[in-house]
Design a protein around this motif. Sequence first.
Motif, PDB file in Angstrom:
ATOM      1  N   ASN A  25     100.988  -5.241 -78.435  1.00  9.13           N
ATOM      2  CA  ASN A  25     101.579  -5.811 -77.225  1.00  9.13           C
ATOM      3  C   ASN A  25     100.559  -5.928 -76.096  1.00  9.13           C
ATOM      4  O   ASN A  25     100.773  -6.681 -75.144  1.00  9.13           O
ATOM      5  CB  ASN A  25     102.761  -4.954 -76.756  1.00  9.13           C
ATOM      6  N   HIS A  26      99.454  -5.210 -76.192  1.00  2.00           N
ATOM      7  CA  HIS A  26      98.401  -5.313 -75.183  1.00  2.00           C
ATOM      8  C   HIS A  26      97.806  -6.727 -75.171  1.00  2.00           C
ATOM      9  O   HIS A  26      97.354  -7.200 -74.129  1.00  2.00           O
ATOM     10  CB  HIS A  26      97.280  -4.300 -75.447  1.00  2.00           C
ATOM     11  N   VAL A  46      98.671   5.958 -63.158  1.00  2.00           N
ATOM     12  CA  VAL A  46      97.330   5.497 -63.520  1.00  2.00           C
ATOM     13  C   VAL A  46      97.389   4.820 -64.889  1.00  2.00           C
ATOM     14  O   VAL A  46      97.919   5.391 -65.847  1.00  2.00           O
ATOM     15  CB  VAL A  46      96.322   6.669 -63.544  1.00  2.00           C
ATOM     16  N   ILE A  47      96.846   3.619 -64.945  1.00  2.00           N
ATOM     17  CA  ILE A  47      96.831   2.838 -66.183  1.00  2.00           C
ATOM     18  C   ILE A  47      95.513   3.072 -66.916  1.00  2.00           C
ATOM     19  O   ILE A  47      94.442   2.834 -66.366  1.00  2.00           O
ATOM     20  CB  ILE A  47      97.002   1.329 -65.871  1.00  2.00           C
ATOM     21  N   ASN A  48      95.609   3.552 -68.155  1.00  2.00           N
ATOM     22  CA  ASN A  48      94.417   3.721 -68.998  1.00  2.00           C
ATOM     23  C   ASN A  48      94.017   2.401 -69.636  1.00  2.00           C
ATOM     24  O   ASN A  48      92.834   2.104 -69.804  1.00  2.00           O
ATOM     25  CB  ASN A  48      94.666   4.730 -70.122  1.00  2.00           C
ATOM     26  N   SER A  49      95.008   1.628 -70.067  1.00  2.00           N
ATOM     27  CA  SER A  49      94.757   0.374 -70.768  1.00  2.00           C
ATOM     28  C   SER A  49      95.951  -0.541 -70.549  1.00  2.00           C
ATOM     29  O   SER A  49      97.092  -0.093 -70.586  1.00  2.00           O
ATOM     30  CB  SER A  49      94.572   0.640 -72.267  1.00  2.00           C
ATOM     31  N   GLY A  50      95.668  -1.806 -70.309  1.00  2.00           N
ATOM     32  CA  GLY A  50      96.729  -2.789 -70.116  1.00  2.00           C
ATOM     33  C   GLY A  50      96.458  -3.981 -71.006  1.00  2.00           C
ATOM     34  O   GLY A  50      96.445  -3.877 -72.227  1.00  2.00           O
ATOM     35  N   TYR A  51      96.162  -5.118 -70.377  1.00  8.78           N
ATOM     36  CA  TYR A  51      95.859  -6.322 -71.136  1.00  8.78           C
ATOM     37  C   TYR A  51      94.559  -6.136 -71.919  1.00  8.78           C
ATOM     38  O   TYR A  51      93.598  -5.559 -71.418  1.00  8.78           O
ATOM     39  CB  TYR A  51      95.713  -7.526 -70.196  1.00  8.78           C
ATOM     40  N   ALA A  77     105.879  -0.766 -73.520  1.00 11.50           N
ATOM     41  CA  ALA A  77     105.791  -2.216 -73.688  1.00 11.50           C
ATOM     42  C   ALA A  77     107.143  -2.872 -73.442  1.00 11.50           C
ATOM     43  O   ALA A  77     108.181  -2.347 -73.839  1.00 11.50           O
ATOM     44  CB  ALA A  77     105.307  -2.562 -75.094  1.00 11.50           C
ATOM     45  N   VAL A  78     107.084  -4.032 -72.783  1.00 14.60           N
ATOM     46  CA  VAL A  78     108.268  -4.847 -72.511  1.00 14.60           C
ATOM     47  C   VAL A  78     107.910  -6.287 -72.857  1.00 14.60           C
ATOM     48  O   VAL A  78     107.015  -6.869 -72.249  1.00 14.60           O
ATOM     49  CB  VAL A  78     108.671  -4.781 -71.017  1.00 14.60           C
ATOM     50  N   ARG A  79     108.590  -6.836 -73.828  1.00 19.46           N
ATOM     51  CA  ARG A  79     108.389  -8.242 -74.181  1.00 19.46           C
ATOM     52  C   ARG A  79     109.352  -9.104 -73.373  1.00 19.46           C
ATOM     53  O   ARG A  79     110.388  -8.616 -72.927  1.00 19.46           O
ATOM     54  CB  ARG A  79     108.649  -8.448 -75.675  1.00 19.46           C
ATOM     55  N   PRO A  80     109.032 -10.400 -73.212  1.00 24.14           N
ATOM     56  CA  PRO A  80     109.983 -11.279 -72.510  1.00 24.14           C
ATOM     57  C   PRO A  80     111.343 -11.229 -73.200  1.00 24.14           C
ATOM     58  O   PRO A  80     111.422 -11.143 -74.426  1.00 24.14           O
ATOM     59  CB  PRO A  80     109.357 -12.667 -72.653  1.00 24.14           C
ATOM     60  N   ASP A 127     110.403  -2.826 -75.420  1.00 21.91           N
ATOM     61  CA  ASP A 127     109.997  -2.912 -76.821  1.00 21.91           C
ATOM     62  C   ASP A 127     109.596  -1.559 -77.375  1.00 21.91           C
ATOM     63  O   ASP A 127     110.126  -1.129 -78.386  1.00 21.91           O
ATOM     64  CB  ASP A 127     108.855  -3.908 -77.006  1.00 21.91           C
ATOM     65  N   GLU A 128     108.643  -0.888 -76.716  1.00 23.46           N
ATOM     66  CA  GLU A 128     108.137   0.388 -77.222  1.00 23.46           C
ATOM     67  C   GLU A 128     107.981   1.393 -76.095  1.00 23.46           C
ATOM     68  O   GLU A 128     107.521   1.052 -75.009  1.00 23.46           O
ATOM     69  CB  GLU A 128     106.749   0.225 -77.842  1.00 23.46           C
ATOM     70  N   LEU A 129     108.318   2.628 -76.404  1.00 24.39           N
ATOM     71  CA  LEU A 129     108.043   3.758 -75.529  1.00 24.39           C
ATOM     72  C   LEU A 129     107.523   4.847 -76.451  1.00 24.39           C
ATOM     73  O   LEU A 129     108.277   5.454 -77.200  1.00 24.39           O
ATOM     74  CB  LEU A 129     109.317   4.198 -74.804  1.00 24.39           C
TER      75      LEU A 129
END
Length: 156
Positions: A82-83, A61-66, A135-138, A118-120
């Motif tokens: 990163n959001h 379940v996603i609490n927040s994305g973009y 987070a995963v950046r290109p 990027d971040e965990l």
Amino acid sequence: MEQVLQLNSQAELSPHFVLGEFTRSKYPEVYNVPSHEAIANLKRLCTWLEALRERAGRSIVINSGYRSQQLNRKVGGAATSNHLTGCAADIRTSGMEQAITYAAILLAYARESQQEFDELLIEKNRYGAVWLHFAVRPSTPSASPKNRHKVAFIQA
């Protein structure tokens, strides 16, 4: 306040995730429609979330994305979050143990697939709620800023 329309909220980003999961907020009056680039970033993020879902053996379940700039300001997000680019998701957990399990799964997946993240972050607020920020950046040679492999526990 008038609710802003959310276009294509049922658009599939991956087999188990749709765009609306990553763009909903408790502020329906705030414009929060991602660009094509942000959607591409969300799709890349979903490859990781699909691996997490499969290995955890349960729905994620996603609490927040973009988050648009406006929404990010409204929720008190960091100016460089990163959001803002669709590269991050906050994943709901039932507590610390589940957050640690999810983190371990994602770290193992990174190692096995030799992909960068990027971040965990395991985050806990003052009310005791715990979630996992990932987070995963290109990872193209021209990508800037680069993935940092940041792993941390953050308590507000």
